[in-house]
Enzyme design. Structure first.
Site, short mmCIF file in Angstrom:
data_model
loop_
_atom_site.label_atom_id
_atom_site.label_comp_id
_atom_site.label_asym_id
_atom_site.label_seq_id
_atom_site.Cartn_x
_atom_site.Cartn_y
_atom_site.Cartn_z
N GLY A 411 -63.87 23.58 -116.14
CA GLY A 411 -62.83 22.87 -116.88
C GLY A 411 -61.49 23.47 -116.55
CB ALA A 412 -59.28 25.44 -117.47
CG MET A 413 -60.45 30.63 -113.12
SD MET A 413 -61.85 31.43 -113.96
CE MET A 413 -61.25 33.12 -114.02
CG ASN A 415 -57.11 31.82 -111.75
OD1 ASN A 415 -58.17 32.36 -111.49
ND2 ASN A 415 -56.92 30.52 -111.65
CD GLU A 448 -59.18 28.47 -119.51
OE1 GLU A 448 -59.27 29.62 -119.07
OE2 GLU A 448 -60.18 27.75 -119.73
CG HIS A 451 -60.03 33.77 -121.27
ND1 HIS A 451 -61.00 34.63 -121.74
CD2 HIS A 451 -60.65 32.59 -121.02
CE1 HIS A 451 -62.17 33.97 -121.79
NE2 HIS A 451 -61.97 32.73 -121.37
ZN LIG Z 1 -63.25 31.10 -120.94
#
Ligand SMILES: [Zn+2]
Length: 1029
Positions: A411-413, A415, A448, A451
């Site tokens: 879905g998403a990352m 970074n 995200e 994170h």
């Molecule tokens: Zn995650």
């Protein structure tokens, strides 16, 4: 990695014909098709023949080995299987229904397959998957040059030049550094790298160097030992393929204004940084990175650090002399390799600065012109500010870039400083996006951004603790999104989206604990398997419970001191427990005597499953037992050191009045307060803050039903949804009678709230599957038609005869339910409404009058009620659609027709890649099988085409087991069981579907038993509930 909600239609049946695609969380960073085929294909750049000269960087002459024809053919072969395309931006239900490592179970939910045993071929260090503890990286200097055009061999490549400075911490004559699918330029002496010492010593020379493919290392044996405490520099030059395989440094393609465009981008988590450059690719091997990208004039380069102004440079390559731009970036903070990102594109962006943080949203130029980045831009600042306050730690970086990619696997990352997204997870178009699309964007962005601190600033030591990283982000994403959209009440939805969903998986004997032993997680595929529903949704659920009994203020205080103590470093999960204990002590939170956060949470983290709490209000006796959906599976449950007992916080109310928090610390206990007199009632697990189900003595159930039917508002709305979900599941597990469960739906006649309706419809799915081909069906339809009438009328009123959009977020969801159920149970007014809208659209295809929220349901309803013309129109719109989410809605709805010949035609299309993309084939067949008319057609079809389907889809793809489970989920007769057994006997190997075939047989047997036990009484009950003329 980011979670993702997507439309999924095939996972379970629902109301006849109009199956509403459900939002489903997907986890896989590396799901199914891609990993399986790429890894299985095993093409490496080491299979090379040709050699060409090339200059890279400041005068360094390197010999780059070009890629052979043999190799190109292999890639082509693999690409055929992988087939990510320009439109690959949507989540493919084929992937999503599998949840990465999961397969469908008899309950239509998922279960994780057991982790692979760890094979260690030998005792040599390079045959082990973990790095030795001899070296520690300090910093890297890395220059990468991706080519956005094919070379003479027809390949996209990138070249790179890097050095890493590392310290020797234990004497060794061996250097192991991760490297995968990279091909190295040889240095003098024929070695693959150059080693120098930085201090006043001389580095030992390299004796031999080679690539260890299985364990993904570049290995260098030295003629002498490295000295402890000294710094060394290791230089390499290499070339890799910029493949379209969605891992490491890869390419994404799209078309804009008739021009094919290529984006070079990355996905490193968990173990693909080593596919972009040689690195110590473990999360605890944090280092500082100095990154430079070379890229074509007219493109921009992005990375984790802030970019400096690009400088034009002249490069020599096999392509001749080339003018390119050189963009270097500010050095990163100390960080893990899996959080790196490098992107070259011709994108545009929108930006703003909030609290000195530069926020930019990047996307295709057209998407930016269309203002699709505005929503993400508007909510990012507030969400960052929310987390700064929640963590009490400033955002650690000067900028926050977020970018939407046409081809992206997860879905998403997250970074660090450059978050990557699927387009549908970042870009919002008010004209085309539904409210659930919008919710997904808000929650994924929050996930995200969470994170950036939890996971990036402080990182778990090893992947076995992944559940804490992902569970935490999956919990606080609701807090962050709630802050951005306070009117949505989105925090409540965690109960439907995570708690109830993962209950279904965690109630199986084949579930697994949140935490894994570090030693058990070694290989990349074992790491990938951890990205499952247990890690995300159960992780989120138990952390929410912890935050609830500590209080949110205490929880965030503990998180804050944890983040401060371990900034730029690594932890194990118990480090967080220690900080939460400190916070609890300093805030005066009282935990049960003799217990702390660590000892309470161990019960939830180290053993699988969850308890059902049974409260007997006749005597105040309450007890816990491991809840198993199939009581017969108890012997299959592995032993637990805690004997499947939990320390359970119980929030409860008595006759509408909230009581103080109670703990159940033993298997059984007594509490006189839980004893009731006369009409008093007890309701436990308020707001479903605890990770458990609740059962009661029958008189208390009766009193709760009475409250639902008379004064439902005295039960919180989340608990109305809970009572339904608990009752249906307790009935399946034989704790209570099926009729008692059905009776929880009676009060829905007056219910207007989304959560209870959604909970009921999810549970009634199973009844539809079992009965939509029997005489029970008519009675069930008649019952549900009565139940939904008032809801349908309610939405007609509040939308001014369907001309307005309900203001409430949950109301918008429940409006979809109202239309779906009303149309599927044959309410004429509903059918006329959906047919009318669709007709209007057919009359003027340039103007779609259907609100995006309602499209899936309306398309399905109209195509179901219509004939060839409606279907053909839908098919043409599907082919014309350039928006992936819209195409998915249509592809799903086309399976709703009741015309067998159209369904057969659609089945034929599903195996024709020029009509249905290969990656969508199995989910399309499953959609058709979900339709009661399509079910036997799909079953005949897959048996008839078995050989072809097996060869094309059977290899290693989880979507294949999904196909088998999807097509057989309705099976509930002896005849069908026999057909399945014959089918199994006829073909001895089902590849990745072996388990699915076995599960289908077991599920069919269980369904036969359930139907035999319940059919008669269920029919009589529905019959009794429908007024007779
Ligand atoms: Zn995650």
């Amino acid at each position: 990695m980011g979670e993702l909600f997507v439309l999924v239609g095939g996972e379970s049946a629902s109301l006849p014909v109009y199956k509403k695609p459900r939002r489903k969380r997907i986890f896989p960073f590396c799901p199914v098709v891609v990993c399986m085929s790429v890894m299985g294909g095993g093409f490496y750049i080491s299979k090379v023949v040709g050699v060409a000269g090339i200059v890279l960087g400041a005068g360094a002459v390197a010999t780059i080995i070009a890629l052979a024809v043999v190799y190109s053919e292999e890639v082509a072969k693999n690409n055929e299987v992988i087939s990510p395309t320009n439109e690959g931006s949507t989540v493919k239900p084929t992937l999503t229904t599998t949840e990465g490592s999961s397969v469908s179970t008899p309950e239509g939910s998922s279960v994780s397959t057991p982790l692979l045993p760890t094979a260690q071929p030998s005792n040599e260090p390079w045959d082990k998957y973990r790095l030795p503890d001899t070296l520690k990286p300090d910093h890297y200097n890395l220059t990468l040059w991706p080519r956005l055009k094919v070379n003479e061999q027809g390949l996209y490549i990138f070249t790179g030049e890097t050095y890493v400075v590392f310290q020797c911490v234990k004497e060794t004559d061996l250097i192991l550094i991760h490297s995968n699918k990279l091909n190295y330029t040889k240095w003098e002496g024929g070695q693959l790298a150059k080693l120098t010492a930085l201090g006043n010593i001389t580095a030992p020379t390299i004796k031999s160097s080679w690539l260890q493919e299985t364990t993904q290392y570049l290995v260098m044996q030295l003629n002498g030992n490295l000295t402890v405490g000294e710094l060394y520099q290791l230089d390499t030059k290499f070339v890799g393929e910029l493949a379209n395989d969605l891992g490491g440094f890869y390419r994404s393609e799209y078309e804009e204004d008739g021009i094919e465009k290529v984006v070079a981008t990355t996905q490193m988590q968990p173990t693909d940084a080593r596919k972009a450059f040689p690195c110590f690719d473990e999360p605890a091997m944090k280092a500082v990175f100095h990154i430079t990208l070379l890229h074509p004039v007219g493109t921009i380069a992005l990375s984790n650090g802030m970019e400096r102004d690009p400088v034009p440079v002249t490069m020599e390559g096999p392509e001749g002399t080339v003018e390119v731009l050189k963009t270097s970036f500010s050095e990163t903070k100390r960080m893990s390799t899996y959080l790196l990102a490098f992107i070259v594109s011709d994108y545009d962006y929108v930006n703003e600065t909030t609290n000195d943080v530069l926020i930019r949203i990047y996307a295709r130029k057209k998407a930016i012109t269309d203002k699709q980045g505005e929503y993400a831009l508007n909510i990012t600042g507030p969400i960052l500010k929310f987390f700064e306050e929640y963590y009490n730690v400033s955002y650690p970086l000067p900028k926050s870039d977020q970018i939407a990619l046409p081809d992206f696997n997860a879905g998403a990352m997250e970074n660090w400083g450059l978050i990557t997204y699927r387009e549908t997870a970042l870009l919002y178009d008010p004209e085309m996006s539904s409210n659930s699309n919008k919710e997904r964007i808000a929650t994924i962005i929050a996930h995200e951004l969470a994170h950036m601190w939890f996971g990036n600033l402080v990182t778990l030591n090893w992947w076995n603790d992944l559940w804490l990283n992902e569970g935490f982000a999956s919990y606080v994403e609701y807090l962050g999104a709630n802050d951005a959209e306070p009117d949505w009440n989105i925090k409540d939805l965690i109960v439907l989206n995570d708690v109830h969903r993962v209950f279904a998986i965690d109630a199986l004997a084949s579930s697994h604990p949140l935490s894994s032993e570090e030693q058990a997680i070694q290989k990349p595929e074992q790491i990938s398997e951890l990205f499952d529903a247990i890690s995300y949704s159960k992780g989120a659920s138990v952390l929410r419970m912890l935050s609830d009994f500590l209080s949110e203020a205490t929880f965030s205080k503990g998180v804050s001191t944890y983040l401060k103590a371990f900034s730029y470093n690594n932890t194990v999960y118990s480090d967080l427990w220690d900080h939460l204990d400190l916070a609890a002590n300093s805030s005066g939170v009282s935990l049960p005597t003799g217990f702390n956060v660590n000892s309470i949470m161990n019960r939830w983290v180290l053993q699988m499953g969850f308890p059902v709490i049974t409260i007997d209000t006749a005597n105040g006796h309450f007890s816990q037992e491991h809840f198993l959906l199939d009581p017969a599976s108890r012997p299959d449950v592995p032993e637990s050191e805690f004997k499947y007992e939990w320390i359970v916080p119980i929030r409860w109310m008595k006759t509408g009045k909230e009581q103080s928090l109670t703990w159940l610390k033993t298997r059984t206990a007594n509490m006189t307060d839980m004893k009731v007199i006369e009409n008093e009632w007890v309701l436990a697990n308020l707001n479903v803050s605890g990770y458990y189900r609740v059962n009661y003595d029958v008189p208390n159930w009766e009193r709760l039903l009475n409250v639902l039917n008379t004064t439902p508002e005295s039960i919180p709305v989340i608990n109305r949804a809970q009572l339904i979900d608990d009752a249906f599941n307790l009935a399946r597990a034989k704790y209570i009678d099926t009729i008692l469960a059905l009776r929880t739906t009676k009060y829905l006649k007056t219910e207007k709230e989304y959560m209870p309706w959604e909970s009921a419809l999810n549970n009634l799915d199973f009844f539809y599957l079992m009965f939509d081909r029997s005489e029970v069906f008519g009675y069930m339809q008649a019952y549900l038609k009565i139940q939904v009438e008032e809801l349908f009328g309610h939405f007609k009123n509040i939308t001014d005869n369907w001309t307005k959009v309900p203001s409430g977020h949950m109301d918008q969801y429940n409006q979809v339910n109202a239309i779906r159920v009303a149309c599927s149970t044959g309410i004429d007014e509903c059918l006329n409404l959906t047919k009318g809208w669709y007709k209007q659209w057919m009359n003027d295809p340039t103007k779609n009058p259907i609100h995006p929220n309602l499209r899936t349901t309306v398309y399905c309803s109209a195509i179901s009620a219509g004939g060839e013309a409606e279907w053909e129109f839908g098919w043409n719109q599907f082919n014309a659609s350039t928006i992936a989410t819209e195409a998915d809605k249509l592809r799903y709805a086309l399976a709703c027709t009741k015309q067998p010949w159209l369904l057969n035609k659609y089945l034929e299309y599903s195996l024709n890649p020029t009509k249905i993309r290969k990656q969508d084939a199995t989910s399309t067949i499953v959609y058709i099988a979900s339709n009661v008319v399509g079910q036997p057609l799909a079953w005949d079809f897959i048996r008839d085409r078995w050989q072809y389907i097996f060869e094309q889809y059977g290899g290693g793809s989880f979507s294949f087991s999904n196909l088998i489970n999807g097509v057989t989920k309705r099976f509930s007769t002896e005849f069908e069981l026999q057909q399945l057994k014959d089918f199994q006997a006829e073909h001895n190997d089902f590849g990745s579907g072996n388990l699915a075939i076995q599960q289908s047989i077991e599920r069919t047997s269980a369904n036969i038993r359930w139907v035999a036990e319940n059919k008669k009484k269920v029919l009589e009950w529905f019959d009794g509930e429908v007024p007779k003329p």
